[in-house]
Design an enzyme around this catalytic site. Structure first.
Site, mmCIF file in Angstrom:
data_model
loop_
_atom_site.group_PDB
_atom_site.id
_atom_site.type_symbol
_atom_site.label_atom_id
_atom_site.label_comp_id
_atom_site.label_asym_id
_atom_site.label_seq_id
_atom_site.Cartn_x
_atom_site.Cartn_y
_atom_site.Cartn_z
ATOM 1 N N ARG A 1 80.081 108.818 -16.112
ATOM 2 C CA ARG A 1 79.762 108.241 -17.354
ATOM 3 C C ARG A 1 79.359 109.594 -18.078
ATOM 4 O O ARG A 1 79.337 110.171 -19.150
ATOM 5 C CB ARG A 1 78.301 107.552 -17.168
ATOM 6 C CG ARG A 1 78.459 106.644 -18.831
ATOM 7 C CD ARG A 1 77.559 105.414 -18.872
ATOM 8 N NE ARG A 1 78.119 104.735 -19.136
ATOM 9 C CZ ARG A 1 78.467 103.120 -19.754
ATOM 10 N NH1 ARG A 1 78.630 103.333 -21.075
ATOM 11 N NH2 ARG A 1 78.924 102.409 -19.632
ATOM 12 N N GLU B 1 70.971 101.964 -25.590
ATOM 13 C CA GLU B 1 70.794 103.729 -24.904
ATOM 14 C C GLU B 1 71.529 104.735 -25.698
ATOM 15 O O GLU B 1 70.874 106.010 -25.942
ATOM 16 C CB GLU B 1 72.256 103.384 -23.397
ATOM 17 C CG GLU B 1 71.330 102.655 -22.731
ATOM 18 C CD GLU B 1 72.925 102.954 -21.397
ATOM 19 O OE1 GLU B 1 72.797 103.353 -20.214
ATOM 20 O OE2 GLU B 1 73.989 102.334 -21.800
#
Length: 784
Positions: free
Chosen positions: A325, A728
């Site tokens: 990621r 997030e």
């Protein structure tokens, strides 16, 4: 006399898109919210404590536990040999993470044995009496040192590539190279790790665990006990914070409590001290980023070759997807014509690092923003100009390094809105003017954007279930697979259900998450809790509504389209029935009033071997302007003002979303400024308490802190009521703080030299950067 306006029958209380307080907010504030350590303890409960290694890497030659066993109140001492099933809790199945280490310890503080005693204090004191004999082995704790020592990867690295990076770099008019160190971060949840196991009949056990991933705890406990998942029930009412730290790290505590409970046939609770919690459990990965960038005089990036080496710790844990990621977000909002990004998930002799809000994305994004900053200072330009010059958008400039097309791009609009509404240009000019006449205090300002992909990159995790019961009196019971850790997930999902049934929010009760009601759940992570569980709850409601509509249509002889759920009522042709009365009628007609809902995210796929696919369902966007002041004599600084504009789509609950943005910003600011993890030369974590590890205080909150939602935004994908995830993405907004500190430092050399601030930019680092730029400015004005 005060006249109260009667509530309109055309609306419900607390439906979707309404501002509503967190369902447990009053309990959080008054201290009446029950966490596991507040629960009434079963009779005869025992308490566990862990015995830890005091070497970073060593063979265990011998372990004398006689004094531990003889200690007051001790009932049992467990070692790896006492694990009845598999002595492994690796979430990736790599068999590299023992419940209790047996022959070799791989980090300082690794759990080796567990003491079970009558009280927690007796277990804790006994654990200190073990006598170890070690054969020391070489150890490495630093990322760069691990690369240099040719340490192994803990998992397979990833490469993302598009175009011809060598040719692109060679052909670019301008080129620069550099590197950046990005620090890790401790989760510092208010409630530490804890598990309580209650033995049942046969091989059954019930575990109360502070975990974001009840199904994984269920599986890990079953593996450790040598049984199957249906013997283990895991329950979670709420956590006092998680932030990713309770996605996999809960496994160890739950497994040990369950093993002890079954062995002794008594309830067992285990809760480490804060110091031990910080030593035993994984952190955000710290990274070293190396970059080679080719660009032109306009600041447009032609080619980028970058590697992202991460301190992963002794085992794989989630380091594979975390470092993946990081690469997925190294582009942030920018198009790279020719690009190659590589991960280096390095093994180190430290605790195994794990998920943390953003899951590698913040580190990748920060590396990408450093490249933008480098180009800007090399050209003597405002970094915002360079950002705009490289935004996705325009012919052929919409493909990411992982070959997904950016189809929902709104970053230019967000940045323009924020730039104008905060008077950014005039403020920047004023700051430059101020710095020219200020010998000690220097100021800085920066506007940075965020584009964050939403979905688990492991495609199979993008699924959720929910169980909905409508009782005879019209009250509704909801259970879903997500976990509540303070973020307001339960409130949002209940609002979705209220909207579906058109009943007031207080009609709905959400019960503790349990593997016995909704099976095979995904972790509440990747910002997807509401996206997935909200959709599953809506699906369950729609199943029940379809049955009710069929029943009403038949009973009242009206076409189905004449059956309508309206606020707290059901209209059937010309009849209007209260919701509860209608439900009672349906029950007496033997209509099933319960449903298991399900949802899986559509249109996502990922081929890791090829580095290609559509791993993200959509992107969430945002931007922040931060203004800071630094003292060039001490390196101390303060954040003076922050303005945020963030995209939550059609917000399900604006109050909760703004709260998430504010909290994420302050937490991200802590990561980039004050929170520093430090290991000594013996591999000991020395920052393992609030005395040495500095999270932001209330006084660190910017005195001017303006947060707005982009109220014009609506998700182009059919998510739950067109909302967007908000857990997030805002965490990366405080990159603007780091860059503003960089500008203040750069003023020392008339903004001609890149400040190259590593993170966290502690006052010491700021002071050293000031001194470095003073020396360079006094010399030839250029970096070597």
């Amino acid at each position: 006399m005060t006249h109260h306006k009667p509530r309109s029958k055309t609306e419900i209380r607390g439906g979707a898109h309404a501002t509503r307080q967190h369902d447990s907010a009053h309990k959080h504030v008054t201290g009446s919210a029950d966490y596991i350590d507040d629960m009434a303890e079963p009779a005869g409960i025992l308490h566990g404590y862990l015995g830890l290694s005091d070497r970073a890497h060593a063979r265990i030659v011998s372990l004398d536990l006689d004094a531990v066993r003889a200690s007051d109140g001790v009932v049992a001492v467990l070692t790896g040999a006492d694990v009845p099933g598999s002595n492994d809790i690796s979430p990736t199945g790599r068999n590299d993470e023992p419940v209790l280490a047996e022959n070799e310890v791989l980090f300082h503080g690794q759990p080796v044995f567990a003491v079970i005693a009558e009280t927690r204090e007796k277990a804790r004191r006994a654990a200190k009496k073990a006598v170890f004999t070690y054969e020391d082995l070489p150890h490495v704790t630093d990322v760069r040192a691990a690369v240099d020592a040719d340490y192994p990867y803990v998992t397979d690295p990833l490469k993302l590539e598009r175009g011809d990076v060598e040719a692109g770099l060679a052909a670019a008019p301008l080129r620069l190279k550099g590197d950046m160190r990005i620090g890790g971060q401790d989760h510092f949840y208010l409630e530490g790790h804890i598990a309580m196991a209650i033995p049942g009949e046969d091989d059954e056990v019930t575990v109360w665990s502070s975990t974001q991933h009840p199904s994984e705890v269920q599986h890990m406990v079953a593996h450790a006990l040598g049984t199957v998942s249906n013997a283990v029930t895991v329950q979670v009412r709420r956590m006092g914070g998680g932030f990713g730290g309770k996605e996999t790290q809960s496994n160890q505590f739950a497994a040990i409590a369950a093993i002890a409970a079954k062995k002794l046939n008594r309830a067992v609770k285990i809760r480490p001290d804060r110091d031990d919690d910080m030593i035993i459990t994984g952190k955000r990965h710290d990274f070293v980023v190396d970059y080679d960038v080719g660009y032109d005089e306009a600041g447009v990036i032609h080619a980028l070759d970058a590697s992202f080496a991460a301190r992963c710790g002794f085992s794989s844990d989630l380091s594979g997807p975390v470092t993946d990621r990081a690469l997925f977000h190294a582009d942030n909002c920018y198009f790279y014509q020719d690009v190659r990004l590589r991960s280096k998930p390095m093994m180190t002799n430290t605790v195994s690092n794990t998920a943390f809000r953003g899951f590698g994305g913040p580190q990748g994004m920060l590396g990408g923003e450093r490249v933008i900053e480098e180009v800007a200072y090399a050209l003597g330009r405002d970094p915002l100009e360079i950002r705009k010059a490289n935004f996705y958008g325009g012919q052929g400039r919409d493909i990411t390094p992982y070959h997904q097309k950016v189809e929902d791009n709104i970053i230019a609009r967000i940045v323009e809105d924020l730039e104008v509404s905060t008077d950014y240009q005039a403020r920047r000019a004023e700051i430059i003017d101020f710095n020219a006449g200020s010998p000690v205090v220097r100021r800085g300002i920066a506007l940075t954007p965020v584009k964050f992909g939403i979905s688990f990159t492991a495609t199979w995790y993008n699924q959720a279930g929910a169980l909905v019961h409508v009782y005879q009196d019209g009250s509704i019971h909801l259970n879903h697979g997500g976990t509540e850790m303070g973020q307001g997930l339960n409130t949002k999902v209940a609002q979705v259900l209220a909207e579906e049934f058109q009943v007031d929010l207080d009609t709905i009760r959400i019960t503790a998450t349990t593997t016995g009601k909704v099976p095979n759940t995904s972790a509440t992570a990747a910002s997807s809790g509401t996206d997935l569980n909200g959709m599953a709850a809506a699906n369950a409601a729609q199943q029940i509504k379809a049955r009710l509509i069929g029943f009403a249509s038949e009973k009242f002889s009206v076409p189905p389209e004449q059956v309508e759920f309206i606020p707290n009522h059901v209209r059937i042709g010309n009849e209007l029935l209260a919701f509860g009365d209608f439900i009672k009628m349906a029950y007496q007609a033997r209509i099933q009033l319960s449903a298991a809902g399900f949802y899986k995210t559509p249109d996502i796929h990922w081929d890791r071997a090829k580095g290609m696919g559509r791993p993200f369902y959509y992107f969430a966007y945002g931007a922040a302007v931060s203004e800071v002041s630094i003292d060039t004599l001490t390196g101390e600084y303060q954040v003076d003002r922050v303005d945020v504009l963030h995209d939550a789509g059609r917000s399900l609950n604006p109050a909760l979303d703004i709260g998430q943005i504010e909290g994420a910003f302050v937490q991200g600011m802590g990561w980039l400024t004050t929170e520093e993890l430090w290991w000594d030369d013996k591999g000991r974590l020395r920052t393992h308490a609030p005395s040495t590890y500095k999270i932001p205080l209330a006084s660190d909150r910017p005195p001017v802190f303006n947060v707005r939602l982009a109220d014009w935004s609506e998700n182009r994908e059919p998510t739950i009521r067109r909302s967007k995830a908000v857990g997030e993405p805002p965490f990366m907004l405080p990159i603007s703080v780091l860059e503003a500190l960089g500008m203040a430092v750069a003023s020392i050399a008339d903004y001609q030299i890149s400040p190259r601030l590593d993170a966290p930019a502690t006052p010491e680092r700021v002071l050293m950067a000031v001194e470095r730029l003073k020396a360079l400015a006094a010399g030839d004005g250029a970096e070597g």
